[in-house]
Design an enzyme around this catalytic site. Structure first.
Site, short mmCIF file in Angstrom:
data_model
loop_
_atom_site.label_atom_id
_atom_site.label_comp_id
_atom_site.label_asym_id
_atom_site.label_seq_id
_atom_site.Cartn_x
_atom_site.Cartn_y
_atom_site.Cartn_z
N HIS A 1 -2.36 -3.95 4.99
CA HIS A 1 -2.17 -3.58 6.40
C HIS A 1 -3.50 -3.26 7.05
CE1 HIS A 1 -2.66 0.90 5.88
NE2 HIS A 1 -2.44 0.55 4.63
N ASP B 1 0.46 3.75 1.68
CA ASP B 1 0.44 4.32 3.03
C ASP B 1 1.86 4.59 3.54
OD1 ASP B 1 0.27 4.45 6.01
OD2 ASP B 1 -1.85 4.01 5.63
N CYS C 1 0.85 -1.19 0.00
CA CYS C 1 0.00 0.00 0.00
C CYS C 1 0.89 1.24 0.00
CB CYS C 1 -0.90 0.01 1.23
SG CYS C 1 -2.05 1.40 1.26
N CYS D 1 -6.20 0.17 6.94
CA CYS D 1 -5.96 0.72 5.60
C CYS D 1 -7.11 1.68 5.19
CB CYS D 1 -5.84 -0.40 4.58
SG CYS D 1 -5.47 0.17 2.90
N ARG E 1 3.03 4.71 6.33
CA ARG E 1 3.45 3.99 7.53
C ARG E 1 3.90 2.56 7.28
NH1 ARG E 1 -2.21 5.09 10.30
NH2 ARG E 1 -2.75 4.50 8.16
CO CO Z 1 -3.45 1.20 3.00
#
Ligand code: CO
Length: 207
Positions: free
Chosen positions: A98, A44, A42, A101, A46
């Protein structure tokens, strides 16, 4: 100082430090790459592939998009897959979702996300297919987490159907496809699904 200027400064410090700790470092890496892994994760901020797996530059070939999807006509993802599997000959392809999400949460809601809805339809379809079990859960976060796991499994299956993976499996026992989910709350990776290369039937002579 602007935030972006800080990045440039930190880069200088990192390059100097790396070079002094290991004088051959940049020389070595600049000669080529032979990563053993392709990571489809992803976007993302993090969930950085290298940091959470304790690996270094050169170890993992990476593709990231919103909610780590493997969409059959995504030429960007398909090109990365083709290059990693056929040319770099990676041994493992990892789809890493994750918990928590945002893309999965958005797909669960009926809110309008404009352009993004076109992308999220891929997760919405996974939700539809598993609606009964997901809707049996009351808690919204737990629902999204379960959908994350179902989605990762679906992306692993989607990968196994691509032309690139099928060609690689015809030629040899590689790559192994893994479906993982990362926990933002504990930093741990969990295996939710995986597909090993099919074991070849012994070849019989055609009479
Ligand atoms: Co995500």
């Amino acid at each position: 100082m602007n935030s972006f200027e800080k990045l440039l400064l930190q880069n200088k410090a990192w390059a100097l430090e790396t070079q002094s700790e290991d004088p051959g470092y940049f020389d070595r890496l600049s000669k080529g790459q032979s990563p053993e892994f392709l990571w489809i994760g992803c976007s993302d901020s993090r969930v950085p592939a290298n940091q959470i797996t304790g690996t270094n530059p050169g170890d993992i070939f990476v593709h990231r998009n919103i909610a780590n999807l493997v969409v059959e006509d995504d030429i960007n993802m398909l090109s990365v897959l083709e290059y990693a599997v056929i040319h770099l000959k990676v041994k493992h392809v990892i789809v890493c979702g994750h918990y928590g999400c945002g893309g999965v949460k958005a797909a669960l809601s009926s809110d309008n996300y404009g352009l993004l809805d076109k992308w999220l339809i891929n997760i919405k379809n996974v939700y539809q297919e598993n609606r009964e079990v997901i809707d049996s859960i009351g808690d919204q976060d737990a629902k999204a987490n379960l959908l994350t796991e179902f989605s990762v499994r679906q992306q692993v299956i989607n990968l196994s159907k691509t032309d690139t993976i099928r060609r690689a499996w015809e030629k040899g026992a590689r790559p192994h496809i893994h479906g993982w989910v990362y926990g933002l709350k504990d930093g741990l990776l969990k295996t939710v699904y995986d597909i090993a290369p099919p074991v070849k039937e012994p070849a019989y002579a055609i009479l």
